[in-house]
Design an enzyme around this catalytic site. Structure first.
Site, short mmCIF file in Angstrom:
data_model
loop_
_atom_site.label_atom_id
_atom_site.label_comp_id
_atom_site.label_asym_id
_atom_site.label_seq_id
_atom_site.Cartn_x
_atom_site.Cartn_y
_atom_site.Cartn_z
N HIS A 1 0.57 -1.37 -0.05
CA HIS A 1 0.00 -0.56 -0.03
C HIS A 1 0.88 1.08 0.26
CE1 HIS A 1 -3.24 -1.67 0.44
NE2 HIS A 1 -3.03 -3.05 1.56
N HIS B 1 -0.27 -7.06 -5.41
CA HIS B 1 -0.21 -7.95 -4.44
C HIS B 1 0.09 -8.55 -5.01
CE1 HIS B 1 -2.81 -11.71 -4.57
NE2 HIS B 1 -2.24 -11.95 -2.87
N ASN C 1 1.12 -13.40 -5.54
CA ASN C 1 1.25 -14.61 -3.72
C ASN C 1 1.75 -15.47 -5.11
OD1 ASN C 1 -1.31 -17.82 -4.29
ND2 ASN C 1 -0.57 -16.15 -1.81
N HIS D 1 -20.67 -8.08 -5.52
CA HIS D 1 -21.91 -6.79 -4.46
C HIS D 1 -22.18 -5.56 -5.38
CE1 HIS D 1 -18.05 -6.64 -2.36
NE2 HIS D 1 -18.87 -5.38 -1.89
N GLY E 1 -7.23 -22.38 11.61
CA GLY E 1 -6.65 -22.15 11.90
C GLY E 1 -5.13 -21.19 11.98
#
Length: 308
Positions: A99, A109, A111, A178, A261
């Site tokens: 950022h 980004h 990955n 959305h 987890g």
């Protein structure tokens, strides 16, 4: 060619990639340094999270490595891959989000990750995934073109169809349903990659990982000194809201990490330090802010001189 996965070789590459990216970003920032937080996962594995904060160029940059494993897959994985039931698993990867401080420098980004599930007496199930994408606040065609040219060049040795396929997958994946809006101008996205022998798949992962800095740093260098004021900063914080919405609602890595987890601080490292939401905000046609959504956030062939 090797078809059996070499887990140690993948891990060695990922650790070195994290080091190289952090060193390059520190050099570019010229002020702030990455702080490392090594952690262990109670259920198996661990990682090292590195965060640079309040730099001259980067307001927040996170570059994480993790290697986690267990005997039982989380629901997000086993629900769509029932053949993995009863297998032990390992997942490792490097994930980063940058950022920048200047609103004219895009957020980026990347990955790269590897997954393997094993069961005594049976062949291991493995695949690679990853990619990178660019999220500008103020759009520049030359930046988008450069980003996609580097992505295309990284894919080229593996076949002419690879870049168009993974570019389209990126456009489809990084989409806020959305909002009916793309998160950014795309790049590459691939998952479940095991269609080639292990060596070839691993070389492709390396090609993607190694090309990230070539794709991003020239854009940072081109835009980081552009003058800006409160208007541009306000718009940057508003648009960062879209980034947060995607990561918390749709991102597979976030869901996998939380359901397995994982370490919450590392999983949510991708979120920006400052962000805002405004109700029903709109922008005047023809302004740079309006053009971001009306032009730049539409899927395009950025390799063409006049992308349409």
């Amino acid at each position: 060619m090797t078809t059996q996965p070499d887990i140690a070789q993948v891990k060695q590459y990922l650790l070195a990639l994290q080091d190289r990216i952090c060193q390059a970003l520190e050099l570019e920032d010229g002020q702030a340094r990455f702080l490392e937080d090594a952690w262990d996962r109670a259920q198996g594995g661990g990682g090292r999270s590195r965060v640079l904060a309040e730099g001259a160029v980067f307001e927040k940059a996170g570059v994480n490595f993790s290697h986690v494993y267990g005997d039982q897959l989380p629901p997000s994985a086993s629900a769509v891959r029932p053949e993995l039931a009863g297998r032990s698993w390992q997942a490792m990867g490097v994930s980063l989000v940058i950022h920048p401080r200047n609103p004219y420098v895009p957020t980026s980004h990347a990955n790269v990750r590897f997954f393997v599930a094993e069961k005594p007496g049976e062949e291991p199930v493995w695949w690679f995934g990853g990619g990178y994408d660019l999220t500008p606040y103020y759009g520049f065609e030359e930046d988008c073109r450069h980003w996609h040219q580097v992505a295309q060049q990284a894919c080229a040795p593996f076949g002419e169809e690879v870049y168009p396929r993974f570019k389209a997958w990126c456009d489809e994946y990084f989409y806020l349903k959305h909002r009916q809006e793309a998160r950014g101008v795309g790049g590459l996205f691939f998952d479940d990659l095991n269609e080639w022998p292990f060596d070839t798949c691993f070389r492709f992962l390396q090609a993607v990982g190694d090309s990230y800095l070539d794709a991003y740093l020239p854009i940072v260098q081109r835009r980081k000194d552009t003058p800006y004021g409160e208007r541009e900063r306000d718009f940057q914080l508003y648009r960062r809201g879209r980034y947060v919405e995607f990561n918390l609602v749709f991102d597979r890595g976030t869901l996998f990490g939380l359901q397995s987890g994982g370490r919450t601080e590392s999983i949510l490292m991708s979120l920006p330090p400052l962000v805002r939401w405004d109700y029903g905000r709109s922008f005047e046609p023809g302004t740079p802010e309006e053009r971001l959504t009306s032009y730049f956030l539409k899927p395009r062939n950025w390799l063409e001189p006049d992308p349409v």
